[in-house]
Design a protein around this motif. Structure first.
Motif, short mmCIF file in Angstrom:
data_model
loop_
_atom_site.label_atom_id
_atom_site.label_comp_id
_atom_site.label_asym_id
_atom_site.label_seq_id
_atom_site.Cartn_x
_atom_site.Cartn_y
_atom_site.Cartn_z
N ALA A 153 0.85 -1.21 0.00
CA ALA A 153 0.00 0.00 0.00
C ALA A 153 0.88 1.26 0.00
N ASP A 154 2.00 1.21 0.75
CA ASP A 154 2.93 2.37 0.75
C ASP A 154 3.45 2.62 -0.66
N VAL A 155 3.79 1.55 -1.37
CA VAL A 155 4.36 1.72 -2.72
C VAL A 155 3.29 2.29 -3.66
N ARG A 156 2.06 1.84 -3.50
CA ARG A 156 0.99 2.37 -4.37
C ARG A 156 0.84 3.87 -4.14
N LEU A 157 0.94 4.32 -2.88
CA LEU A 157 0.83 5.76 -2.59
C LEU A 157 1.99 6.53 -3.23
N LEU A 158 3.20 5.95 -3.15
CA LEU A 158 4.36 6.62 -3.77
C LEU A 158 4.18 6.74 -5.29
N GLY A 164 4.49 7.70 -13.16
CA GLY A 164 5.40 7.41 -14.28
C GLY A 164 6.84 7.17 -13.87
N VAL A 165 7.18 7.38 -12.59
CA VAL A 165 8.57 7.16 -12.15
C VAL A 165 8.72 5.67 -11.80
N PRO A 166 9.67 4.98 -12.45
CA PRO A 166 9.78 3.54 -12.17
C PRO A 166 10.24 3.23 -10.74
N VAL A 167 9.83 2.05 -10.27
CA VAL A 167 10.17 1.63 -8.90
C VAL A 167 11.21 0.52 -8.95
N VAL A 168 12.34 0.78 -8.30
CA VAL A 168 13.38 -0.25 -8.12
C VAL A 168 13.35 -0.63 -6.64
N THR A 169 13.20 -1.92 -6.35
CA THR A 169 13.10 -2.35 -4.95
C THR A 169 14.18 -3.38 -4.63
N VAL A 171 15.76 -6.51 -2.94
CA VAL A 171 15.10 -7.80 -2.68
C VAL A 171 14.74 -7.99 -1.21
N ASN A 172 15.35 -7.21 -0.32
CA ASN A 172 14.98 -7.26 1.11
C ASN A 172 13.60 -6.63 1.27
N SER A 173 12.58 -7.28 0.75
CA SER A 173 11.22 -6.74 0.76
C SER A 173 10.26 -7.93 0.61
N SER A 174 8.99 -7.68 1.00
CA SER A 174 7.99 -8.76 0.91
C SER A 174 7.52 -8.93 -0.54
N ALA A 175 6.89 -10.06 -0.80
CA ALA A 175 6.34 -10.31 -2.15
C ALA A 175 5.29 -9.26 -2.49
N ASP A 176 4.56 -8.80 -1.49
CA ASP A 176 3.55 -7.76 -1.65
C ASP A 176 4.16 -6.47 -2.24
N VAL A 177 5.33 -6.11 -1.73
CA VAL A 177 6.04 -4.91 -2.22
C VAL A 177 6.65 -5.20 -3.59
N LYS A 178 7.19 -6.38 -3.76
CA LYS A 178 7.78 -6.73 -5.07
C LYS A 178 6.70 -6.67 -6.17
N VAL A 199 16.34 6.18 -17.34
CA VAL A 199 15.52 7.35 -16.94
C VAL A 199 16.36 8.23 -16.02
N ASP A 200 15.87 9.48 -15.77
CA ASP A 200 16.70 10.34 -14.90
C ASP A 200 16.23 10.31 -13.45
N ARG A 201 15.09 9.60 -13.16
CA ARG A 201 14.59 9.57 -11.78
C ARG A 201 13.96 8.20 -11.49
N VAL A 202 14.24 7.69 -10.30
CA VAL A 202 13.76 6.35 -9.92
C VAL A 202 13.30 6.40 -8.47
N ILE A 203 12.21 5.69 -8.17
CA ILE A 203 11.83 5.49 -6.76
C ILE A 203 12.62 4.28 -6.29
N PHE A 204 13.47 4.45 -5.27
CA PHE A 204 14.36 3.37 -4.83
C PHE A 204 13.97 2.98 -3.40
N LEU A 205 13.54 1.73 -3.23
CA LEU A 205 12.96 1.29 -1.95
C LEU A 205 13.65 0.04 -1.44
N PRO A 206 13.56 -0.30 -0.14
CA PRO A 206 13.19 0.61 0.94
C PRO A 206 14.43 1.10 1.72
N ASP A 207 15.65 0.72 1.28
CA ASP A 207 16.83 1.01 2.12
C ASP A 207 17.40 2.40 1.80
#
Ligand code: 13P
Ligand code: SF4
Length: 359
Positions: A153-158, A164-169, A171-178, A199-207
């Motif tokens: 749900a946090d990732v959906r809000l982000l 349009g900004v891609p999400v790189v996560t 692997v230290n994350s749950s399947a739900d986040v993946k 791209v010039d901007r990425v959402i990088f999670l969660p560390d």
């Protein structure tokens, strides 16, 4: 000897899937320290004698012998992370490595069963990559503070906030986040994955700290989350300066989950596998491995001339995995890792994209 299900054992196996029921149970082996156990485990003890005192071996060895025999009977393999204790890492593991190596190797395993000696997100990653296989984790409470720091749900809000900004996560994350992620990364390939998107901007999670480190290695702008590893955030730049003052020749190598002031003191920064390679190649006289404590014990068995200065921060989650729990896992076929089918497909795609990019 495989025995069929009995009335006595049925309550313990109530949660087993029908497939595991069909595999049946195996009688609990003897766990006595005998001359036969000593002989059967002597070559393993040779490898770990500098890190496991002789007085402890009679407790580990019967489990090691029993687990190695059970693996054959069950057609199972053990995947172990570099942070597992030496008796697991050297005694019963078939494949060892960092998160990326374990994820890659999980795709090549032919056995029916994988026992994941690591934390839960690692077992989930193996399940995503092997949906048809049985993945067991000896203690499903083995979590990770990074994985616990964020939800789908946090990732959906982000994503709503940064359309349009891609999400790189990581692997230290749950399947739900993946499942909400475009592509996963590990600390071995994070820079390469971020740059691969073009791209010039990425959402990088969660560390946050891994993200800050990646930001020093690329021109791509990273939108970060405030997740931290509870083991690596405890190190301080001040303690590393004290090591250096005590011995100016000491080499300091650190995992990128450490805070920036710690990495500023390091001679080398890299994933657990990269740190091991660095020590094996450079063979420094003295080294401080700024990461989970068991790794220095595991690698020291292979580089006897290197002296490890050990600030001993242990990961409480990794340490939930023990030889007795691995034995129980193989005997009772527990705890089986399952993933909600509603998210499994999307979560798998984000891990597979990472693996494909590394080829
Ligand atoms: P590696 O991918 O470097 O093994 O890191 C995993 C981890 O959990 C480190 O804390
Ligand atoms: Fe998670 Fe940190 Fe433990 Fe690695 S060491 S599993 S990042 S809590």
């Amino acid at each position: 000897m495989v025995t069929m299900q009995t009335a006595e054992s049925s309550s313990k196996s109530a949660g087993l899937s029908p497939r595991l029921h069909a595999l049946g149970r195996i009688e609990r082996p003897s766990l006595l320290w005998t001359p036969e156990v000593e002989r059967a485990t002597a070559s393993i003890y040779e490898r770990v004698r500098d890190v496991i005192p002789p007085v402890e071996w009679p407790f580990h060895a019967p489990y090691i012998k029993a687990i190695n025999e059970l693996k054959r009977e069950r057609n199972a393999v053990i995947l172990a992370h570099n942070y597992q204790t030496p008796e697991i890492f050297h005694g019963v593991a078939d494949i060892v490595g960092d998160s990326l190596q374990l994820a890659r190797k999980a795709t090549e395993v032919e056995a029916d069963i994988i026992v994941q000696c690591g934390v839960h997100f690692m077992a989930e990653t193996s399940k995503l990559l092997n949906p048809e296989k049985t993945i067991l984790i000896p203690d499903s409470r083995a979590g990770c503070s990074l994985a616990a720091s964020i939800t789908g749900a946090d990732v959906r809000l982000l994503k709503q906030r940064y359309p349009g900004v891609p999400v790189v996560t990581y692997v230290n994350s749950s399947a739900d986040v993946k499942a909400e992620t475009d592509v996963c990364c590990t600390s071995s390939n994070a820079v390469q994955i971020v740059e691969s998107l073009g791209v010039d901007r990425v959402i990088f999670l969660p560390d946050e700290y891994l993200g800050k480190y990646v930001a020093t290695q690329t021109k791509v702008k990273l939108i970060l989350w405030k997740g931290h590893c509870e083991v690596h955030e405890r190190f301080t730049g001040e303690e590393l300066r004290a090591y250096r003052e005590a011995d100016p020749t000491v080499q300091i190598i650190a995992h990128p989950e450490c805070p920036p002031d710690v990495l500023a003191e390091a001679d080398f920064t890299g994933s657990t596998a990269h740190m091991i390679d660095w020590v094996k190649t450079r063979k420094p006289a003295r080294v401080v491995m700024v990461t989970e404590c068991s790794m220095a014990s595991n690698v020291s068995a292979e580089v006897p001339d290197v002296e490890f200065v050990k600030p001993c921060n242990l990961c409480p989650h990794m340490k939930r995995i023990t030889l007795p729990k691995i034995l129980d896992s193989l005997l009772n076929l527990t705890e089986e890792v399952t993933i909600d089918p509603a998210i499994a497909g999307r979560a798998r795609a984000s891990v597979e994209r990472m693996i494909a990019l590394g080829r």
